[in-house]
Design an enzyme around this catalytic site. Structure first.
Site, PDB file in Angstrom:
ATOM      1  N   GLY A   1       0.832  -1.224   0.000  1.00  0.00           N
ATOM      2  CA  GLY A   1       0.000   0.000   0.000  1.00  0.00           C
ATOM      3  C   GLY A   1       0.852   1.253   0.000  1.00  0.00           C
TER       4      GLY A   1
ATOM      5  N   ASP B   1      -3.055   6.532   0.637  1.00  0.00           N
ATOM      6  CA  ASP B   1      -3.229   7.758   1.430  1.00  0.00           C
ATOM      7  C   ASP B   1      -2.510   7.707   2.782  1.00  0.00           C
ATOM      8  OD1 ASP B   1      -4.847  10.267   1.983  1.00  0.00           O
ATOM      9  OD2 ASP B   1      -5.497   8.979   3.629  1.00  0.00           O
ATOM     10  N   LEU B   2      -2.623   6.588   3.467  1.00  0.00           N
ATOM     11  CA  LEU B   2      -2.019   6.493   4.809  1.00  0.00           C
ATOM     12  C   LEU B   2      -0.493   6.593   4.724  1.00  0.00           C
ATOM     13  CD1 LEU B   2      -2.649   5.937   7.853  1.00  0.00           C
ATOM     14  CD2 LEU B   2      -2.068   3.575   7.381  1.00  0.00           C
TER      15      LEU B   2
ATOM     16  N   ARG C   1       0.085  -1.715  -7.102  1.00  0.00           N
ATOM     17  CA  ARG C   1      -0.110  -2.187  -8.482  1.00  0.00           C
ATOM     18  C   ARG C   1       0.390  -1.167  -9.499  1.00  0.00           C
ATOM     19  NH1 ARG C   1      -6.308  -3.115  -7.706  1.00  0.00           N
ATOM     20  NH2 ARG C   1      -5.806  -1.182  -6.660  1.00  0.00           N
TER      21      ARG C   1
ATOM     22  N   ASP D   1       0.860  -7.240  -7.243  1.00  0.00           N
ATOM     23  CA  ASP D   1      -0.589  -7.394  -7.101  1.00  0.00           C
ATOM     24  C   ASP D   1      -0.800  -8.419  -6.002  1.00  0.00           C
ATOM     25  OD1 ASP D   1      -3.280  -8.251  -7.292  1.00  0.00           O
ATOM     26  OD2 ASP D   1      -3.357  -7.399  -9.325  1.00  0.00           O
TER      27      ASP D   1
ATOM     28  N   ASP E   1      -3.133   0.767  16.875  1.00  0.00           N
ATOM     29  CA  ASP E   1      -4.243   1.623  17.282  1.00  0.00           C
ATOM     30  C   ASP E   1      -3.556   2.961  17.517  1.00  0.00           C
ATOM     31  OD1 ASP E   1      -5.908   3.192  19.062  1.00  0.00           O
ATOM     32  OD2 ASP E   1      -7.165   1.411  19.211  1.00  0.00           O
ATOM     33  N   HIS E   2      -3.763   3.913  16.607  1.00  0.00           N
ATOM     34  CA  HIS E   2      -2.878   5.086  16.657  1.00  0.00           C
ATOM     35  C   HIS E   2      -3.080   5.912  17.936  1.00  0.00           C
ATOM     36  CE1 HIS E   2      -6.191   7.491  14.922  1.00  0.00           C
ATOM     37  NE2 HIS E   2      -5.536   8.552  15.347  1.00  0.00           N
TER      38      HIS E   2
ATOM     39  N   LYS F   1      -0.218   8.133  20.748  1.00  0.00           N
ATOM     40  CA  LYS F   1      -0.257   9.562  21.121  1.00  0.00           C
ATOM     41  C   LYS F   1       0.586   9.757  22.386  1.00  0.00           C
ATOM     42  CE  LYS F   1      -4.698  10.502  18.969  1.00  0.00           C
ATOM     43  NZ  LYS F   1      -4.645  11.674  18.113  1.00  0.00           N
TER      44      LYS F   1
ATOM     45  N   HIS G   1     -10.237   2.798  19.779  1.00  0.00           N
ATOM     46  CA  HIS G   1      -9.538   3.908  20.448  1.00  0.00           C
ATOM     47  C   HIS G   1     -10.084   4.195  21.848  1.00  0.00           C
ATOM     48  CE1 HIS G   1      -7.908   4.358  16.545  1.00  0.00           C
ATOM     49  NE2 HIS G   1      -8.830   5.134  16.039  1.00  0.00           N
TER      50      HIS G   1
HETATM   51  N1  LIG Z   1      -5.919   6.835   5.407  1.00  0.00           N
HETATM   52  C1  LIG Z   1      -5.992   6.928   6.730  1.00  0.00           C
HETATM   53  O1  LIG Z   1      -5.924   8.001   7.331  1.00  0.00           O
HETATM   54  C2  LIG Z   1      -6.147   5.704   7.553  1.00  0.00           C
HETATM   55  C3  LIG Z   1      -6.159   4.452   6.981  1.00  0.00           C
HETATM   56  N2  LIG Z   1      -6.245   3.338   7.762  1.00  0.00           N
HETATM   57  C4  LIG Z   1      -6.220   2.009   7.174  1.00  0.00           C
HETATM   58  O2  LIG Z   1      -5.040   1.862   6.408  1.00  0.00           O
HETATM   59  C5  LIG Z   1      -5.258   1.032   5.300  1.00  0.00           C
HETATM   60  C6  LIG Z   1      -4.862   1.773   4.015  1.00  0.00           C
HETATM   61  O3  LIG Z   1      -5.678   2.914   3.891  1.00  0.00           O
HETATM   62  P1  LIG Z   1      -5.420   4.030   2.791  1.00  0.00           P
HETATM   63  O4  LIG Z   1      -3.981   4.261   2.546  1.00  0.00           O
HETATM   64  O5  LIG Z   1      -6.268   5.168   3.176  1.00  0.00           O
HETATM   65  O6  LIG Z   1      -6.047   3.361   1.468  1.00  0.00           O
HETATM   66  P2  LIG Z   1      -5.867   3.808  -0.036  1.00  0.00           P
HETATM   67  O7  LIG Z   1      -7.088   3.346  -0.775  1.00  0.00           O
HETATM   68  O8  LIG Z   1      -5.459   5.224  -0.179  1.00  0.00           O
HETATM   69  O9  LIG Z   1      -4.626   2.944  -0.524  1.00  0.00           O
HETATM   70  C7  LIG Z   1      -4.715   1.569  -0.711  1.00  0.00           C
HETATM   71  C8  LIG Z   1      -3.369   1.013  -1.097  1.00  0.00           C
HETATM   72  O10 LIG Z   1      -3.536  -0.366  -1.340  1.00  0.00           O
HETATM   73  C9  LIG Z   1      -2.956  -0.706  -2.590  1.00  0.00           C
HETATM   74  N3  LIG Z   1      -3.730  -1.794  -3.194  1.00  0.00           N
HETATM   75  C10 LIG Z   1      -5.066  -1.875  -3.318  1.00  0.00           C
HETATM   76  N4  LIG Z   1      -5.403  -3.028  -3.926  1.00  0.00           N
HETATM   77  C11 LIG Z   1      -4.241  -3.678  -4.187  1.00  0.00           C
HETATM   78  C12 LIG Z   1      -3.922  -4.931  -4.810  1.00  0.00           C
HETATM   79  N5  LIG Z   1      -4.865  -5.743  -5.278  1.00  0.00           N
HETATM   80  N6  LIG Z   1      -2.641  -5.263  -4.900  1.00  0.00           N
HETATM   81  C13 LIG Z   1      -1.665  -4.440  -4.433  1.00  0.00           C
HETATM   82  N7  LIG Z   1      -1.899  -3.268  -3.835  1.00  0.00           N
HETATM   83  C14 LIG Z   1      -3.166  -2.889  -3.712  1.00  0.00           C
HETATM   84  C15 LIG Z   1      -3.054   0.557  -3.413  1.00  0.00           C
HETATM   85  O11 LIG Z   1      -2.032   0.589  -4.377  1.00  0.00           O
HETATM   86  P3  LIG Z   1      -2.323   0.577  -5.952  1.00  0.00           P
HETATM   87  O12 LIG Z   1      -3.547   1.378  -6.184  1.00  0.00           O
HETATM   88  O13 LIG Z   1      -1.077   1.161  -6.525  1.00  0.00           O
HETATM   89  O14 LIG Z   1      -2.484  -0.848  -6.273  1.00  0.00           O
HETATM   90  C16 LIG Z   1      -2.784   1.630  -2.349  1.00  0.00           C
HETATM   91  O15 LIG Z   1      -1.393   1.784  -2.181  1.00  0.00           O
HETATM   92  C17 LIG Z   1      -6.729   0.643   5.368  1.00  0.00           C
HETATM   93  O16 LIG Z   1      -6.833  -0.565   6.071  1.00  0.00           O
HETATM   94  C18 LIG Z   1      -7.355   1.755   6.193  1.00  0.00           C
HETATM   95  O17 LIG Z   1      -8.512   1.316   6.871  1.00  0.00           O
HETATM   96  C19 LIG Z   1      -6.287   3.428   9.134  1.00  0.00           C
HETATM   97  C20 LIG Z   1      -6.287   4.634   9.758  1.00  0.00           C
HETATM   98  C21 LIG Z   1      -6.262   5.872   9.019  1.00  0.00           C
HETATM   99  O1  LIG Z   2      -9.090   6.072  13.477  1.00  0.00           O
HETATM  100  C1  LIG Z   2      -9.696   7.104  13.270  1.00  0.00           C
HETATM  101  O2  LIG Z   2      -9.299   8.216  13.923  1.00  0.00           O
HETATM  102  C2  LIG Z   2      -9.635   9.501  13.427  1.00  0.00           C
HETATM  103  C3  LIG Z   2      -9.426  10.475  14.574  1.00  0.00           C
HETATM  104  O3  LIG Z   2      -8.086  10.454  14.940  1.00  0.00           O
HETATM  105  P1  LIG Z   2      -7.407  11.697  15.663  1.00  0.00           P
HETATM  106  O4  LIG Z   2      -6.014  11.262  15.891  1.00  0.00           O
HETATM  107  O5  LIG Z   2      -7.543  12.854  14.722  1.00  0.00           O
HETATM  108  O6  LIG Z   2      -8.176  11.941  16.915  1.00  0.00           O
HETATM  109  C4  LIG Z   2     -11.059   9.573  12.909  1.00  0.00           C
HETATM  110  O7  LIG Z   2     -11.268  10.805  12.243  1.00  0.00           O
HETATM  111  C5  LIG Z   2     -11.295   8.450  11.948  1.00  0.00           C
HETATM  112  O8  LIG Z   2     -12.674   8.463  11.556  1.00  0.00           O
HETATM  113  C6  LIG Z   2     -10.948   7.116  12.547  1.00  0.00           C
HETATM  114  O9  LIG Z   2     -10.978   6.123  11.524  1.00  0.00           O
END
Ligand SMILES: NC(=O)C1=CN([C@@H]2O[C@H](COP(=O)(O)OP(=O)(O)OC[C@H]3O[C@@H](n4cnc5c(N)ncnc54)[C@H](OP(=O)(O)O)[C@@H]3O)[C@@H](O)[C@H]2O)C=CC1
Ligand SMILES: O=C1O[C@H](COP(=O)(O)O)[C@@H](O)[C@H](O)[C@H]1O
Length: 507
Positions: A10, A14-15, A44, A87, A179-180, A184, A241
């Site tokens: 991943g 976004d994360l 991918r 993939d 668990d972020h 903290k 949390h």
């Molecule tokens: N974003 C956030 O703030 C937070 C996210 N999370 C958790 O973190 C995890 C990731 O979230 P987030 O980054 O937001 O998700 P995104 O949708 O932004 O990113 C998903 C990632 O997964 C990869 N991916 C998806 N399908 C495949 C596949 N079949 N094979 C290989 N790679 C794949 C994508 O890469 P590509 O498209 O290049 O294949 C991309 O890098 C999730 O479990 C989410 O619940 C938890 C807390 C906060």
């Molecule tokens: O895990 C999550 O946390 C955020 C809130 O986190 P914080 O560090 O800003 O307090 C929440 O917005 C989100 O919905 C949830 O998935």
């Protein structure tokens, strides 16, 4: 710290962009990364190493808490980064990955210590764990760790299923469930603070009247309708949390507790939590959903008008709960927990309200009396305040609260992800969620999920920009309490010396 290969599933998501790369960069600046460190990003999307490094650079320039303006340092940091297309469902991609990792380990002359970070949706966890196992990626002669993101399951059964599948490939001590909130800084301090003899002596039902744990957010569902409408506040925040904050606060850790002791004590808290029966959930749980309103001066739409949310959605964006821990220390102390979206202000805090043990000598003097409070401000600002009752001899012995304050400057405070990634690299599981805690949390929450599903609990609509439905206030009022700090302006009291800051209720 031992040489490590950080394998990031991943890496284009976004994360990774908003949290993981900035955290790694800040660790690098603080010299907290292993001397020999290599990262392989996976996704991918077709990316060269150079364009992957450019994306990472963009991420740290945008999201790092420290300015990223030293080109030489950035270049050195990025030199550890490589990218490979993978993939998740394609077995040959894991074999290709193994070759790349082995080649890097050889180049750097480092042992095969591999940290697999799954920053992908939970639907992929099982396939990835199996891919790591089958390809031999996880069976080299070094350590291996699996870091996974939330959500860990959707309910008790799905969490158990997921855990069983993961444990085919990884042992519990190799799994780091993020668990972020546990990352903290102030939450991490709770471990030490409650061992402090001054606080430890007060940490019981003899002195504490009630405890309030709040995580209010001003944001709404944002672009996460598809995810959030299936989870709601109860799964998104409360099961993980909020219950983790409860455990960290109440576990009565002995001095110098190691990670095993922390886990043991947290588990004990969850086991002592009085269970709810589905039919009785509505007596101690308040469910809410935001409607249109004004948040920080800006009009916002209601939940069911948000893009991607059905107009008939009964999803919870707010939950308030009263919990009781039936053990020697906490029997009889109500714990009130609430979390919601589109609230008046962003604030995560714990308030300990102490019992009033000394009776005021005269009723007149008792006017304006406020209980002693200990407040842990977790975010957005970090601090601890102790408010104590005192009398002012210059003003007829009238009640006058005084505050002792400690506040951390925001620039000095590491992000939760920095702390957690550092601990995972170190192999310290103290601030990660152990399976026992996760299972017990789901078990406690399960009757709430069922009661919501069967509509046994009313859904109260609250105006965006408020502190949630009035029923949440009534939950405390029944016991003679109120939520602290719900109305900032009234926290200023007028005295002869001018206006003073004091913690006052809104009624
Ligand atoms: N974003 C956030 O703030 C937070 C996210 N999370 C958790 O973190 C995890 C990731 O979230 P987030 O980054 O937001 O998700 P995104 O949708 O932004 O990113 C998903 C990632 O997964 C990869 N991916 C998806 N399908 C495949 C596949 N079949 N094979 C290989 N790679 C794949 C994508 O890469 P590509 O498209 O290049 O294949 C991309 O890098 C999730 O479990 C989410 O619940 C938890 C807390 C906060
Ligand atoms: O895990 C999550 O946390 C955020 C809130 O986190 P914080 O560090 O800003 O307090 C929440 O917005 C989100 O919905 C949830 O998935």
């Amino acid at each position: 710290m031992e040489p490590t290969t950080f394998v990031l599933f991943g890496a284009t998501g976004d994360l990774a962009k908003r949290k993981i790369y900035p955290a790694l960069y800040n660790l690098y600046i603080d010299r907290k990364l292993p001397q020999s460190f290599s990262l392989v990003g996976l996704g991918r999307r077709e990316l060269s190493d150079e364009s992957f490094q450019a994306n990472v650079e963009q991420s740290i320039r945008t999201f790092s808490r420290r300015e990223a303006n030293n080109s030489a340092l950035i270049k050195d940091f990025l030199s550890a980064f490589r990218y490979s297309v993978l993939d998740i469902g394609r077995k040959e991609d894991y074999r290709k990955l193994l070759q790349l990792i082995e080649q890097r380990e050889e180049e750097l002359r480092i042992p095969p210590n591999r940290l697999f970070y799954l920053s992908v949706g939970p639907e992929f966890f099982e396939t990835i764990a199996a891919g790591i196992e089958e390809s031999g990626l996880g069976s080299a002669n070094g350590w291996r760790r699996l870091v996974i993101e939330k959500p860990f399951g959707h309910d008790l059964q799905s969490a158990r299923d997921l855990n069983q599948k993961l444990s085919k490939a990884f042992a519990e001590h190799e799994i780091y469930r993020i668990d972020h909130y546990l990352g903290k800084p102030l939450v991490q301090k709770l471990e030490i603070l409650q061992q402090n003899p001054v606080l430890n002596a007060l940490w019981t039902n003899r002195y504490i009247a009630n405890v309030q744990i709040t995580a209010n957010e001003t944001v709404g569902v944002e672009e996460r309708a598809g995810y959030y409408d299936h989870v709601g506040a109860v799964r998104d925040m409360f099961q993980n949390h909020m219950l983790q904050l409860l455990m960290m606060l109440t576990s009565h850790l002995p001095n110098n507790s190691d990670s095993e002791m922390v886990r043991f004590k947290k588990k004990k808290v969850m086991e002592a939590l009085e269970p709810l029966q589905k039919e009785e959930v509505s007596a101690s749980i308040i469910r809410g959903q935001y409607k249109a309103g004004t948040v920080q001066g800006k009009p916002v739409i209601g939940y069911t008008s948000e893009p991607g949310i059905a107009s008939t959605s009964m999803n919870d964006t707010f939950i308030a709960a009263k919990l009781q821990i039936d053990d020697f220390f906490w029997r009889g102390v109500p714990f009130y927990i609430r979390t919601g979206k589109r609230m008046k202000e962003k604030s995560t805090r714990i308030v300990i309200e102490f019992k009033e043990l000394l009776k005021m000598s005269s009723q007149a003097n008792a006017e304006g009396k406020s209980p002693n409070l200990l407040v842990f401000e977790i975010s957005p600002n970090e601090g601890i305040t102790l408010q104590l009752n005192t009398r002012d001899p210059l003003h007829k012995g009238e009640f006058k609260p005084i505050q002792m304050d400690f506040h951390e400057s925001r620039d000095d405070v590491p992000e939760a992800y920095e702390n957690l990634i550092y601990d995972a690299l170190h192999g310290d599981p103290t601030f990660f969620a152990h399976w026992d805690e996760v299972e017990l949390s789901w078990k406690w929450v399960q009757p709430i999920l069922e009661a919501f599903e069967e509509n046994l609990v009313p859904l109260h609509r609250y105006e965006a920009g408020t502190y949630g439905p009035a029923e949440s206030d009534a939950l405390l009022a029944k016991d003679g309490y109120h939520w602290w700090f719900d109305d900032k302006p009234e926290q200023h009291i007028k005295t002869e010396e001018g206006e003073q800051y004091a913690y006052y209720p809104n009624h």
